[in-house]
Design a protein around this motif. Structure first.
Motif: not given
Ligand SMILES: C[S@@+](CC[C@H](N)C(=O)[O-])C[C@H]1O[C@@H](n2cnc3c(N)ncnc32)[C@H](O)[C@@H]1O
Length: 220
Positions: A4-26
């Motif tokens: 799975x692509x590395x998304x460790x650069x994204x923090x919880x603050x990013x997910x206030x504004x952008x969709x956090x990958x979830x089961x649908x993404x996977x």
């Protein structure tokens, strides 16, 4: 199995504004992986993701298909365009993110040019008034039958796809697979279900649309 692509650069603050990958993404990632040989045999030149979010899906596609392809993505949410570029870059994929409503900014330039198109849309059934934002709510608000955003894209699929191109769409049961197949059949596409999976209350599927007359990808 492709990581799975590395998304460790994204923090919880990013997910206030952008969709956090979830089961649908996977589920979409798993469907693309299942289709890996088919996709490679298409020999794609242009891949397009509508609704980039974190960029995890198009980045995964880029890892799967390599650098001989142009990767373009759109999002109505400017923050998603920004972070998806970071995600692609972090994982060695070159992505052109475009802030636009669905594919407006790409038409007609990419007409007939897109070999692989993917969309994990806002699919949740909501009141119509909730549809049309440009923030995090645009990630899920799908209006009637969860189809209001998806339905606006469907006429463009025929215009954008190359003759042998394929379109992968994530849906839930409420989006009405049979009706989607009927709508796409009227513009010359056949539908197959690549993958289905239950996740809590959601029954997720990835549909694949190709033209009835599309040339078969060569074996290889
Ligand atoms: C369910 S999220 C999927 C994000 C990502 N592709 C994933 O699978 O994790 C849907 C994405 O579509 C975007 N979106 C919603 N309406 C859109 C529109 N009209 N045009 C472009 N993008 C849109 C949202 O901002 C969000 O990033």
């Amino acid at each position: 199995m492709l990581p799975t692509p590395d998304i460790s650069h994204l923090a919880s603050a990013d997910y206030q504004n952008v969709y956090e990958p979830a089961e649908d993404s996977f589920v979409l990632l798993d469907a693309l992986e299942k289709e890996a040989e088919y996709l490679k045999n298409l020999g794609p030149s242009v891949c397009l993701e509508v609704g980039l979010g974190s960029g995890i899906c198009v980045t995964f596609l880029g890892q799967l298909l390599g650098s001989g392809c142009l990767y373009v993505g759109t999002d109505i949410n400017p923050q998603a365009a920004k972070v998806s570029h970071q995600t692609a870059q972090r994982n060695g994929v070159s992505l052109e993110p475009v802030i636009t409503d669905l594919v407006s900014a790409l038409s007609p330039r990419l007409h007939g040019c897109v070999d692989v198109m993917i969309f994990n849309p806002p699919y949740v059934v909501t009141p119509s008034e909730e549809v049309g934002g440009t923030g995090i709510e645009a990630s899920w608000a799908g209006g009637i039958k969860g189809r209001e955003v998806t339905d606006r894209l469907l006429p463009d699929v025929n215009k954008l796809l190359s003759p042998g191109g394929a379109f992968y769409l994530l849906i839930i049961k409420e989006n009405d697979k049979d009706d989607l197949a009927r709508v796409m059949k009227s513009s010359g596409f056949s539908t197959t279900v690549v993958l289905s999976r239950r996740s809590g209350p959601e029954f997720l599927s990835v549909l694949k649309f190709v033209r009835h007359s599309s040339p078969k990808a060569p074996d290889g």
